[in-house]
Design a protein around this motif. Structure first.
Motif, PDB file in Angstrom:
ATOM      1  N   HIS A  15     -20.862  25.524 -14.575  1.00 28.14           N
ATOM      2  CA  HIS A  15     -21.043  25.120 -13.182  1.00 28.14           C
ATOM      3  C   HIS A  15     -20.931  26.309 -12.231  1.00 28.14           C
ATOM      4  CE1 HIS A  15     -19.306  23.078  -9.426  1.00 28.14           C
ATOM      5  NE2 HIS A  15     -20.522  22.581  -9.534  1.00 28.14           N
ATOM      6  N   ARG A  16     -22.036  26.664 -11.588  1.00 28.12           N
ATOM      7  CA  ARG A  16     -22.118  27.859 -10.729  1.00 28.12           C
ATOM      8  C   ARG A  16     -21.794  29.116 -11.550  1.00 28.12           C
ATOM      9  NH1 ARG A  16     -18.686  25.365  -5.488  1.00 28.12           N
ATOM     10  NH2 ARG A  16     -19.500  23.254  -5.716  1.00 28.12           N
ATOM     11  N   GLU A  42     -25.490  26.208 -14.534  1.00 29.82           N
ATOM     12  CA  GLU A  42     -25.960  25.484 -13.358  1.00 29.82           C
ATOM     13  C   GLU A  42     -25.806  26.422 -12.181  1.00 29.82           C
ATOM     14  OE1 GLU A  42     -25.136  22.715  -9.780  1.00 29.82           O
ATOM     15  OE2 GLU A  42     -23.985  24.403 -10.574  1.00 29.82           O
ATOM     16  N   ASP A  44     -26.909  26.888  -7.686  1.00 31.21           N
ATOM     17  CA  ASP A  44     -27.400  26.233  -6.473  1.00 31.21           C
ATOM     18  C   ASP A  44     -28.338  27.186  -5.739  1.00 31.21           C
ATOM     19  OD1 ASP A  44     -25.445  23.949  -6.679  1.00 31.21           O
ATOM     20  OD2 ASP A  44     -24.033  25.611  -6.451  1.00 31.21           O
ATOM     21  N   HIS A  57     -23.881  28.033  -2.874  1.00 30.77           N
ATOM     22  CA  HIS A  57     -23.612  26.595  -2.749  1.00 30.77           C
ATOM     23  C   HIS A  57     -23.595  26.119  -1.300  1.00 30.77           C
ATOM     24  CE1 HIS A  57     -21.052  23.010  -2.347  1.00 30.77           C
ATOM     25  NE2 HIS A  57     -21.623  22.637  -3.473  1.00 30.77           N
ATOM     26  N   GLU A 117     -30.205  23.801  -9.215  1.00 34.17           N
ATOM     27  CA  GLU A 117     -29.972  22.696  -8.285  1.00 34.17           C
ATOM     28  C   GLU A 117     -30.532  23.048  -6.913  1.00 34.17           C
ATOM     29  OE1 GLU A 117     -25.920  21.301  -7.443  1.00 34.17           O
ATOM     30  OE2 GLU A 117     -26.786  20.157  -5.770  1.00 34.17           O
ATOM     31  N   LYS A 119     -30.706  22.573  -3.210  1.00 34.62           N
ATOM     32  CA  LYS A 119     -29.835  22.004  -2.182  1.00 34.62           C
ATOM     33  C   LYS A 119     -30.659  21.429  -1.035  1.00 34.62           C
ATOM     34  CE  LYS A 119     -25.608  22.394  -3.637  1.00 34.62           C
ATOM     35  NZ  LYS A 119     -25.013  21.101  -4.060  1.00 34.62           N
ATOM     36  N   LEU A 172     -29.166  13.810  -9.058  1.00 37.12           N
ATOM     37  CA  LEU A 172     -27.725  13.952  -8.852  1.00 37.12           C
ATOM     38  C   LEU A 172     -27.209  12.795  -8.004  1.00 37.12           C
ATOM     39  CD1 LEU A 172     -27.456  17.765  -8.097  1.00 37.12           C
ATOM     40  CD2 LEU A 172     -26.003  16.551  -9.700  1.00 37.12           C
ATOM     41  N   TRP A 217     -20.485  15.972 -14.122  1.00 36.33           N
ATOM     42  CA  TRP A 217     -19.906  17.127 -13.449  1.00 36.33           C
ATOM     43  C   TRP A 217     -18.662  16.660 -12.712  1.00 36.33           C
ATOM     44  CZ3 TRP A 217     -20.119  16.004  -8.157  1.00 36.33           C
ATOM     45  CH2 TRP A 217     -21.132  15.112  -7.741  1.00 36.33           C
TER      46      TRP A 217
HETATM   47  O1  G3P Z   1     -24.865  19.987 -10.650  1.00 33.77           O
HETATM   48  C1  G3P Z   1     -23.708  19.311 -10.377  1.00 33.77           C
HETATM   49  C2  G3P Z   1     -22.928  19.857  -9.221  1.00 33.77           C
HETATM   50  O2  G3P Z   1     -23.220  21.213  -9.062  1.00 33.77           O
HETATM   51  C3  G3P Z   1     -23.218  19.111  -7.957  1.00 33.77           C
HETATM   52  O3  G3P Z   1     -22.311  19.399  -6.951  1.00 33.77           O
HETATM   53  O4  G3P Z   1     -21.587  20.482  -4.917  1.00 33.77           O
HETATM   54  O5  G3P Z   1     -21.044  21.527  -7.104  1.00 33.77           O
HETATM   55  O6  G3P Z   1     -23.381  21.575  -6.241  1.00 33.77           O
HETATM   56  P1  G3P Z   1     -22.078  20.819  -6.282  1.00 33.77           P
END
Ligand code: G3P
Ligand code: MG
Length: 246
Positions: A15-16, A42, A44, A57, A117, A119, A172, A217
């Motif tokens: 994640h990120r 993952e 953003d 993000h 992802e 945004k 999502l 997530w």
């Molecule tokens: O991809 C799942 C998660 O990244 C969604 O929430 O706010 O962390 O981008 P966020």
């Protein structure tokens, strides 16, 4: 030896990047994920005011860089000299705020695949510009790099699907709506990415029956997902992929 049920390595997305161990959404975080053996990250993406696509993000650079201000007021040259690492740890001082182009180039070198992802930000006035810019960036990927797209915005998934019908898309939702099946029928996605606290065995039974994949997530404790793998959970998005990797 009894082992806890867990995901296959391909089912784990950092994640990120490995954001528990390195500053989120930076090359350092993606490199750390690769070091841990992750196959997927993952990240953003969002546009600066001049149309440059960056990996970040928030809608401002305040939290994750040495600078301040809104993405909409920035252009590419404003990225020069920004430090997206020190806020996390001095060891990462000088880490750049990367463009998606820079990240795509690095993914090939690191042998990583990416869940991009998209945004939804108020300053993203033109969805067409946004998805075309994503398309241009991912077109530069190495042949072995797999890309999937996710978004909280069904319109972004529809627009992206029109350009790139072969890409896997994930919708999502924090908690899928009651009528998730009807909504998903109007979205070019066969995958749901949802908050792990909203998971249930019942939902996974319903999605599996309908050929819909679910990833959860942002989970940083394998115990919390242990009952869901046998029920068909397809993957996890985690800040620390090492927790879920063999
Ligand atoms: O991809 C799942 C998660 O990244 C969604 O929430 O706010 O962390 O981008 P966020
Ligand atoms: Mg995200």
């Amino acid at each position: 030896v009894e082992t806890m049920p867990g995901p296959r390595p391909d089912a784990v997305q950092a994640h990120r990047g490995a954001s528990a161990l390195a500053p989120e959404n930076t090359i350092a975080a993606f490199r750390k994920a690769a070091e841990q053996g992750a196959r997927w990250v993952e990240l953003d993406v969002a546009l600066l005011g001049d149309g440059t696509l960056v990996v970040i993000h928030d809608v401002t650079i305040d939290r994750t860089t040495s600078g301040s201000g809104s993405l909409s007021d920035m252009r590419r040259s404003d990225l020069d000299g920004l430090d997206a690492g020190s806020w996390f740890d001095g060891r990462f001082a000088g880490e750049p705020l990367p463009t998606l182009d820079a990240v795509i180039a690095e993914l090939g070198a690191l042998g990583l695949n990416a869940n991009v992802e998209i945004k939804q930000h108020a300053h993203h006035r033109s969805l067409d510009q946004l998805v075309q810019t994503v398309q241009t960036a991912i077109a530069q990927r190495a042949p072995q790099t797999e890309i999937m797209i996710s978004s909280f915005d069904p319109e972004a998934l529809r627009a992206m699907h029109t350009l790139e019908p072969e890409l896997e898309m994930a919708m999502l939702w924090g908690r899928p709506p009651e009528d998730w099946e009807a909504q998903l029928a109007t979205i070019p996605a066969r995958t749901i990415h949802m908050h792990f606290k909203a998971l249930s065995i019942g939902l996974l039974e319903e999605t599996s029956k309908r050929g819909i994949q679910v990833r959860a997530w942002t989970c940083n404790n394998p115990v919390q997902l242990v009952s869901f793998w046998d029920a068909g959970l397809a993957g996890v998005i985690t800040d620390d992929p090492s927790l879920f990797l063999p």
